[in-house]
Write a protein that holds these residues in place. Sequence first.
Motif, PDB file in Angstrom:
ATOM      1  N   PRO A 161       0.823  -1.222   0.000  1.00 23.29           N
ATOM      2  CA  PRO A 161       0.000   0.000   0.000  1.00 23.29           C
ATOM      3  C   PRO A 161       0.856   1.270   0.000  1.00 23.29           C
ATOM      4  O   PRO A 161       1.931   1.311   0.592  1.00 23.29           O
ATOM      5  CB  PRO A 161      -0.781  -0.112   1.316  1.00 23.29           C
ATOM      6  N   LEU A 162       0.348   2.274  -0.686  1.00 21.13           N
ATOM      7  CA  LEU A 162       1.042   3.561  -0.776  1.00 21.13           C
ATOM      8  C   LEU A 162       0.108   4.659  -0.301  1.00 21.13           C
ATOM      9  O   LEU A 162      -1.101   4.586  -0.478  1.00 21.13           O
ATOM     10  CB  LEU A 162       1.406   3.869  -2.228  1.00 21.13           C
ATOM     11  N   SER A 163       0.681   5.707   0.274  1.00 21.87           N
ATOM     12  CA  SER A 163      -0.089   6.935   0.510  1.00 21.87           C
ATOM     13  C   SER A 163       0.767   8.103   0.037  1.00 21.87           C
ATOM     14  O   SER A 163       1.986   7.982  -0.118  1.00 21.87           O
ATOM     15  CB  SER A 163      -0.481   7.069   1.990  1.00 21.87           C
ATOM     16  N   LEU A 164       0.097   9.216  -0.219  1.00 19.71           N
ATOM     17  CA  LEU A 164       0.758  10.369  -0.848  1.00 19.71           C
ATOM     18  C   LEU A 164       0.466  11.620  -0.044  1.00 19.71           C
ATOM     19  O   LEU A 164      -0.664  11.829   0.395  1.00 19.71           O
ATOM     20  CB  LEU A 164       0.194  10.567  -2.263  1.00 19.71           C
ATOM     21  N   GLU A 165       1.486  12.453   0.121  1.00 17.87           N
ATOM     22  CA  GLU A 165       1.295  13.698   0.893  1.00 17.87           C
ATOM     23  C   GLU A 165       1.491  14.917  -0.006  1.00 17.87           C
ATOM     24  O   GLU A 165       2.418  14.962  -0.814  1.00 17.87           O
ATOM     25  CB  GLU A 165       2.300  13.728   2.046  1.00 17.87           C
ATOM     26  N   PHE A 166       0.604  15.896   0.168  1.00 19.22           N
ATOM     27  CA  PHE A 166       0.668  17.151  -0.589  1.00 19.22           C
ATOM     28  C   PHE A 166       0.675  18.313   0.393  1.00 19.22           C
ATOM     29  O   PHE A 166       0.268  18.160   1.543  1.00 19.22           O
ATOM     30  CB  PHE A 166      -0.546  17.281  -1.508  1.00 19.22           C
ATOM     31  N   PHE A 167       1.097  19.480  -0.098  1.00 16.39           N
ATOM     32  CA  PHE A 167       0.913  20.684   0.731  1.00 16.39           C
ATOM     33  C   PHE A 167      -0.096  21.589   0.037  1.00 16.39           C
ATOM     34  O   PHE A 167      -0.272  21.502  -1.197  1.00 16.39           O
ATOM     35  CB  PHE A 167       2.246  21.393   1.015  1.00 16.39           C
ATOM     36  N   PRO A 168      -0.797  22.451   0.797  1.00 16.73           N
ATOM     37  CA  PRO A 168      -1.857  23.241   0.176  1.00 16.73           C
ATOM     38  C   PRO A 168      -1.297  24.312  -0.742  1.00 16.73           C
ATOM     39  O   PRO A 168      -0.376  25.036  -0.357  1.00 16.73           O
ATOM     40  CB  PRO A 168      -2.582  23.873   1.371  1.00 16.73           C
ATOM     41  N   PRO A 169      -1.826  24.406  -1.953  1.00 16.65           N
ATOM     42  CA  PRO A 169      -1.347  25.444  -2.877  1.00 16.65           C
ATOM     43  C   PRO A 169      -1.791  26.818  -2.408  1.00 16.65           C
ATOM     44  O   PRO A 169      -2.790  26.940  -1.703  1.00 16.65           O
ATOM     45  CB  PRO A 169      -2.004  25.078  -4.199  1.00 16.65           C
ATOM     46  N   LYS A 170      -1.042  27.854  -2.832  1.00 17.34           N
ATOM     47  CA  LYS A 170      -1.347  29.209  -2.355  1.00 17.34           C
ATOM     48  C   LYS A 170      -2.047  30.063  -3.409  1.00 17.34           C
ATOM     49  O   LYS A 170      -2.519  31.151  -3.114  1.00 17.34           O
ATOM     50  CB  LYS A 170      -0.043  29.909  -1.955  1.00 17.34           C
TER      51      LYS A 170
ATOM     52  N   ARG B  13      -2.566  23.191 -10.836  1.00 12.38           N
ATOM     53  CA  ARG B  13      -1.406  22.306 -11.046  1.00 12.38           C
ATOM     54  C   ARG B  13      -1.482  21.081 -10.140  1.00 12.38           C
ATOM     55  O   ARG B  13      -1.231  19.959 -10.552  1.00 12.38           O
ATOM     56  CB  ARG B  13      -0.118  23.092 -10.755  1.00 12.38           C
ATOM     57  N   LEU B  14      -1.873  21.315  -8.882  1.00 13.56           N
ATOM     58  CA  LEU B  14      -1.946  20.196  -7.934  1.00 13.56           C
ATOM     59  C   LEU B  14      -3.032  19.195  -8.360  1.00 13.56           C
ATOM     60  O   LEU B  14      -2.856  17.983  -8.217  1.00 13.56           O
ATOM     61  CB  LEU B  14      -2.201  20.703  -6.504  1.00 13.56           C
ATOM     62  N   ALA B  15      -4.139  19.707  -8.878  1.00 16.26           N
ATOM     63  CA  ALA B  15      -5.203  18.798  -9.339  1.00 16.26           C
ATOM     64  C   ALA B  15      -4.650  17.885 -10.447  1.00 16.26           C
ATOM     65  O   ALA B  15      -4.923  16.682 -10.478  1.00 16.26           O
ATOM     66  CB  ALA B  15      -6.395  19.600  -9.843  1.00 16.26           C
ATOM     67  N   GLN B  16      -3.837  18.457 -11.335  1.00 20.74           N
ATOM     68  CA  GLN B  16      -3.236  17.663 -12.418  1.00 20.74           C
ATOM     69  C   GLN B  16      -2.254  16.631 -11.843  1.00 20.74           C
ATOM     70  O   GLN B  16      -2.261  15.462 -12.244  1.00 20.74           O
ATOM     71  CB  GLN B  16      -2.525  18.628 -13.396  1.00 20.74           C
ATOM     72  N   VAL B  17      -1.441  17.059 -10.865  1.00 18.62           N
ATOM     73  CA  VAL B  17      -0.476  16.143 -10.225  1.00 18.62           C
ATOM     74  C   VAL B  17      -1.230  14.974  -9.575  1.00 18.62           C
ATOM     75  O   VAL B  17      -0.841  13.807  -9.712  1.00 18.62           O
ATOM     76  CB  VAL B  17       0.364  16.912  -9.173  1.00 18.62           C
ATOM     77  N   ARG B  18      -2.317  15.294  -8.889  1.00 23.39           N
ATOM     78  CA  ARG B  18      -3.095  14.215  -8.252  1.00 23.39           C
ATOM     79  C   ARG B  18      -3.617  13.240  -9.299  1.00 23.39           C
ATOM     80  O   ARG B  18      -3.530  12.029  -9.119  1.00 23.39           O
ATOM     81  CB  ARG B  18      -4.274  14.793  -7.454  1.00 23.39           C
ATOM     82  N   ARG B  19      -4.141  13.791 -10.406  1.00 20.70           N
ATOM     83  CA  ARG B  19      -4.672  12.904 -11.455  1.00 20.70           C
ATOM     84  C   ARG B  19      -3.577  11.956 -11.943  1.00 20.70           C
ATOM     85  O   ARG B  19      -3.816  10.769 -12.165  1.00 20.70           O
ATOM     86  CB  ARG B  19      -5.198  13.729 -12.640  1.00 20.70           C
ATOM     87  N   GLU B  20      -2.364  12.488 -12.109  1.00 19.80           N
ATOM     88  CA  GLU B  20      -1.263  11.645 -12.597  1.00 19.80           C
ATOM     89  C   GLU B  20      -0.893  10.568 -11.571  1.00 19.80           C
ATOM     90  O   GLU B  20      -0.526   9.462 -11.921  1.00 19.80           O
ATOM     91  CB  GLU B  20      -0.041  12.520 -12.905  1.00 19.80           C
ATOM     92  N   LEU B  21      -1.019  10.920 -10.286  1.00 21.14           N
ATOM     93  CA  LEU B  21      -0.589   9.978  -9.241  1.00 21.14           C
ATOM     94  C   LEU B  21      -1.673   8.960  -8.865  1.00 21.14           C
ATOM     95  O   LEU B  21      -1.368   7.931  -8.260  1.00 21.14           O
ATOM     96  CB  LEU B  21      -0.144  10.753  -7.997  1.00 21.14           C
ATOM     97  N   TYR B  22      -2.911   9.233  -9.212  1.00 19.32           N
ATOM     98  CA  TYR B  22      -3.978   8.295  -8.841  1.00 19.32           C
ATOM     99  C   TYR B  22      -3.815   6.928  -9.502  1.00 19.32           C
ATOM    100  O   TYR B  22      -4.395   5.944  -9.062  1.00 19.32           O
ATOM    101  CB  TYR B  22      -5.354   8.881  -9.171  1.00 19.32           C
ATOM    102  N   VAL B  23      -2.977   6.862 -10.551  1.00 18.43           N
ATOM    103  CA  VAL B  23      -2.699   5.573 -11.171  1.00 18.43           C
ATOM    104  C   VAL B  23      -2.105   4.600 -10.142  1.00 18.43           C
ATOM    105  O   VAL B  23      -2.205   3.387 -10.269  1.00 18.43           O
ATOM    106  CB  VAL B  23      -1.758   5.761 -12.395  1.00 18.43           C
ATOM    107  N   LEU B  24      -1.489   5.152  -9.089  1.00 20.70           N
ATOM    108  CA  LEU B  24      -0.884   4.316  -8.044  1.00 20.70           C
ATOM    109  C   LEU B  24      -1.919   3.744  -7.083  1.00 20.70           C
ATOM    110  O   LEU B  24      -1.580   2.966  -6.194  1.00 20.70           O
ATOM    111  CB  LEU B  24       0.141   5.143  -7.236  1.00 20.70           C
TER     112      LEU B  24
END
Length: 285
Positions: free
Chosen positions: A10-19, A26-37
Amino acid sequence: MTTTPAASLPLSLEFFPPKTPEGTARLAQVRRELYVLEPQFCSVTYGAGGSTQDGTIGAVQAILDEGREAASHFTCVGATRESVRERLAQFKAMGLKRIVALRGDLPSGFGPMGEFRHASDLVSFIRAETGDHFHIEVAAYPEMHPQAKSPQADLQAFAAKARAGADSAITQFFFNSDAYFRFVEEAQALGADIPVVPGIMPITNSSGILRFADSCGAEVPRWIRLRLQSFGDDSASIRAFGLDVVTDLCEQLRCAGVPALHFYTMNASATVLEICRRLELLPKA
Ligand code: FAD
């Protein structure tokens, strides 16, 4: 195209809040790319003292709206019982089920400590107020929290968080797996046998990682430090070296049977995806 499920680990992912709005997109796009995991959950950090807390709530809500499990980090330094109670009610109303409960560090000169002294006080309070509603994660420091009086005192503080009702823990990042294994063993000897998930920091540039490590008490071993410094501004070599080092660390941890890996994504997808590809944790098309 059909896919087989990712990751036996199992994997989990950490982000920081965009300003900014651009950062949010950009973060929404990054999340979409990482959801493949297929992450177990995605967490969002929380600014002690208040500056970025609305951004945290926005990012957590976005993750929930995307149909993914979210965790909000939640710091208690400077907070009152009433302010924590209100935030817990908000989390519940959002449908949030997971909290990373922390003390946090107040910016210098910020003012009074508030009504919570240690993260263990926050964990006890959340349990008393909300029972088993939340899965509570806490922080662990295989190389010792920088303000701890001694490694033994820090282990006792960790055990107090487990006794207060934490379900599992995420570590500060480290590059020395022996420190992690010893920490887990010693915590278990104190009765703190909750899962301790290694926090994995990708290496993408040298000055950032060295500065960050110094500020949070994580050790960058001398051989890694010297190699990074020797690359100067050669970002391709830094990235290639960083990928090798961090993939090797993850492999060692996986072989030793860690419960999961938690990636500090730094709001970027490419390095985490490449590490997971090398670990064969990406789903096969
Ligand atoms: P605690 O567990 O309270 O420990 C803090 C210090 O107090 C330690 O030195 C400990 O040994 C000591 N201590 C604890 N209990 C006792 C006791 N009963 N008696 C004596 N000493 C005691 N910071 C943020 O601001 N926002 C975030 O979103 C955030 N996310 C993080 C996520 C992870 C996975 C990690 C590892 C850290 C994160 N941090 C974050 C940083 C964290 O807030 C700092 O490291 C902070 O200094 C300590 O928080 P803590 O929850 O570990 O505190």
